[in-house]
Design a protein around this motif. Structure first.
Motif, PDB file in Angstrom:
ATOM      1  N   GLN A  80       8.753  28.844   3.624  1.00 47.44           N
ATOM      2  CA  GLN A  80       8.804  29.188   5.050  1.00 47.44           C
ATOM      3  C   GLN A  80      10.103  28.697   5.672  1.00 47.44           C
ATOM      4  O   GLN A  80      10.720  29.394   6.460  1.00 47.44           O
ATOM      5  CB  GLN A  80       7.607  28.585   5.789  1.00 47.44           C
ATOM      6  CG  GLN A  80       7.589  28.950   7.258  1.00 47.44           C
ATOM      7  CD  GLN A  80       6.377  28.395   7.976  1.00 47.44           C
ATOM      8  OE1 GLN A  80       5.469  27.847   7.378  1.00 47.44           O
ATOM      9  NE2 GLN A  80       6.378  28.542   9.278  1.00 47.44           N
ATOM     10  N   ARG A  81      10.546  27.489   5.313  1.00 50.52           N
ATOM     11  CA  ARG A  81      11.806  26.964   5.838  1.00 50.52           C
ATOM     12  C   ARG A  81      12.982  27.830   5.438  1.00 50.52           C
ATOM     13  O   ARG A  81      13.868  28.097   6.234  1.00 50.52           O
ATOM     14  CB  ARG A  81      12.026  25.542   5.342  1.00 50.52           C
ATOM     15  CG  ARG A  81      11.648  24.575   6.375  1.00 50.52           C
ATOM     16  CD  ARG A  81      12.351  23.278   6.326  1.00 50.52           C
ATOM     17  NE  ARG A  81      11.571  22.479   7.258  1.00 50.52           N
ATOM     18  CZ  ARG A  81      11.028  21.342   6.992  1.00 50.52           C
ATOM     19  NH1 ARG A  81      11.223  20.788   5.836  1.00 50.52           N
ATOM     20  NH2 ARG A  81      10.319  20.714   7.884  1.00 50.52           N
ATOM     21  N   LYS A  82      13.006  28.270   4.185  1.00 47.48           N
ATOM     22  CA  LYS A  82      14.081  29.145   3.717  1.00 47.48           C
ATOM     23  C   LYS A  82      14.067  30.456   4.488  1.00 47.48           C
ATOM     24  O   LYS A  82      15.110  30.975   4.875  1.00 47.48           O
ATOM     25  CB  LYS A  82      13.958  29.401   2.216  1.00 47.48           C
ATOM     26  CG  LYS A  82      14.365  28.231   1.367  1.00 47.48           C
ATOM     27  CD  LYS A  82      14.246  28.531  -0.103  1.00 47.48           C
ATOM     28  CE  LYS A  82      14.604  27.309  -0.923  1.00 47.48           C
ATOM     29  NZ  LYS A  82      14.400  27.517  -2.356  1.00 47.48           N
ATOM     30  N   ASP A  83      12.863  31.006   4.703  1.00 49.00           N
ATOM     31  CA  ASP A  83      12.744  32.250   5.456  1.00 49.00           C
ATOM     32  C   ASP A  83      13.197  32.045   6.901  1.00 49.00           C
ATOM     33  O   ASP A  83      13.909  32.875   7.454  1.00 49.00           O
ATOM     34  CB  ASP A  83      11.303  32.765   5.407  1.00 49.00           C
ATOM     35  CG  ASP A  83      11.193  34.162   5.978  1.00 49.00           C
ATOM     36  OD1 ASP A  83      11.978  35.045   5.569  1.00 49.00           O
ATOM     37  OD2 ASP A  83      10.319  34.381   6.854  1.00 49.00           O
ATOM     38  N   ASP A  84      12.797  30.917   7.519  1.00 50.39           N
ATOM     39  CA  ASP A  84      13.225  30.626   8.891  1.00 50.39           C
ATOM     40  C   ASP A  84      14.741  30.447   8.954  1.00 50.39           C
ATOM     41  O   ASP A  84      15.382  30.934   9.887  1.00 50.39           O
ATOM     42  CB  ASP A  84      12.534  29.368   9.418  1.00 50.39           C
ATOM     43  CG  ASP A  84      11.114  29.632   9.901  1.00 50.39           C
ATOM     44  OD1 ASP A  84      10.778  30.804  10.192  1.00 50.39           O
ATOM     45  OD2 ASP A  84      10.342  28.666   9.992  1.00 50.39           O
ATOM     46  N   THR A  85      15.319  29.785   7.973  1.00 50.92           N
ATOM     47  CA  THR A  85      16.776  29.609   7.946  1.00 50.92           C
ATOM     48  C   THR A  85      17.470  30.963   7.877  1.00 50.92           C
ATOM     49  O   THR A  85      18.440  31.212   8.595  1.00 50.92           O
ATOM     50  CB  THR A  85      17.186  28.721   6.755  1.00 50.92           C
ATOM     51  OG1 THR A  85      16.568  27.438   6.913  1.00 50.92           O
ATOM     52  CG2 THR A  85      18.697  28.558   6.674  1.00 50.92           C
ATOM     53  N   ARG A  86      16.955  31.843   7.038  1.00 58.03           N
ATOM     54  CA  ARG A  86      17.524  33.191   6.926  1.00 58.03           C
ATOM     55  C   ARG A  86      17.378  33.937   8.258  1.00 58.03           C
ATOM     56  O   ARG A  86      18.321  34.567   8.736  1.00 58.03           O
ATOM     57  CB  ARG A  86      16.818  33.969   5.807  1.00 58.03           C
ATOM     58  CG  ARG A  86      17.342  35.400   5.626  1.00 58.03           C
ATOM     59  CD  ARG A  86      16.507  36.203   4.637  1.00 58.03           C
ATOM     60  NE  ARG A  86      15.096  36.250   4.942  1.00 58.03           N
ATOM     61  CZ  ARG A  86      14.546  37.011   5.898  1.00 58.03           C
ATOM     62  NH1 ARG A  86      15.294  37.791   6.648  1.00 58.03           N
ATOM     63  NH2 ARG A  86      13.248  36.990   6.110  1.00 58.03           N
ATOM     64  N   MET A  87      16.207  33.835   8.888  1.00 60.80           N
ATOM     65  CA  MET A  87      15.976  34.536  10.152  1.00 60.80           C
ATOM     66  C   MET A  87      16.884  33.999  11.262  1.00 60.80           C
ATOM     67  O   MET A  87      17.412  34.773  12.063  1.00 60.80           O
ATOM     68  CB  MET A  87      14.501  34.428  10.554  1.00 60.80           C
ATOM     69  CG  MET A  87      13.583  35.273   9.696  1.00 60.80           C
ATOM     70  SD  MET A  87      11.832  35.068  10.133  1.00 60.80           S
ATOM     71  CE  MET A  87      11.837  35.634  11.827  1.00 60.80           C
TER      72      MET A  87
END
Length: 147
Positions: free
Chosen positions: A20-27
């Protein structure tokens, strides 16, 4: 048996949080890019879609705009960015808040002023609202001129 189950569930939660953190960073990175493009275009709807009404937007000279002033200056070309180059961007996610720091180099053609160059270091604070990231705060400080 229960210890193994607890360990397995803990491991799965850790993997889920990391993903989720990686996805949030990408977003957040993608949303910051949308902001860069909207600041160049001065498109009102694009700008408004990326910010919170409570936005506080600090300039390197000390002036602070609210959300309305921020949008209005870009739409009317009082602040007119011809180009914006962002480098050395770092994103840190803490819960539903993201802190983004980057170097900002821009060429400007502000209404009533001579063309210019702007070299700044920027701090952006993004808040996650439902599934979207919205700009809550921005502060700029003067940086060394681009070489």
């Amino acid at each position: 048996m229960i210890k193994k189950l607890i360990f397995a569930l803990s491991f799965l939660m850790l993997i889920s949080i990391s993903a989720q953190r990686k996805d949030d960073t990408r977003m957040v990175t993608e949303t910051a890019e949308k902001l860069r493009l909207a600041m160049i275009s001065g498109e009102k709807s694009a700008l408004e879609s990326l910010i919170l009404p409570e936005l506080t937007y600090g300039h390197s000279g000390g002036h602070i705009d609210d959300a309305k002033e921020f949008v209005e200056k870009l739409v009317t070309k009082k602040s007119d960015f011809l180009t914006i180059e962002i480098t050395n961007q770092r994103v840190q996610i803490i819960g539903n808040t993201a802190i983004v720091r980057h170097h900002f180099y821009a060429t400007t053609a502000d209404l009533g002023k001579a063309p210019g160059d702007v070299t700044l270091d920027i701090l952006l604070v993004w808040a996650k609202v439902k599934n979207d990231w919205k700009l809550l705060a921005r502060q700029a400080v003067k940086a060394e001129k681009k070489k």
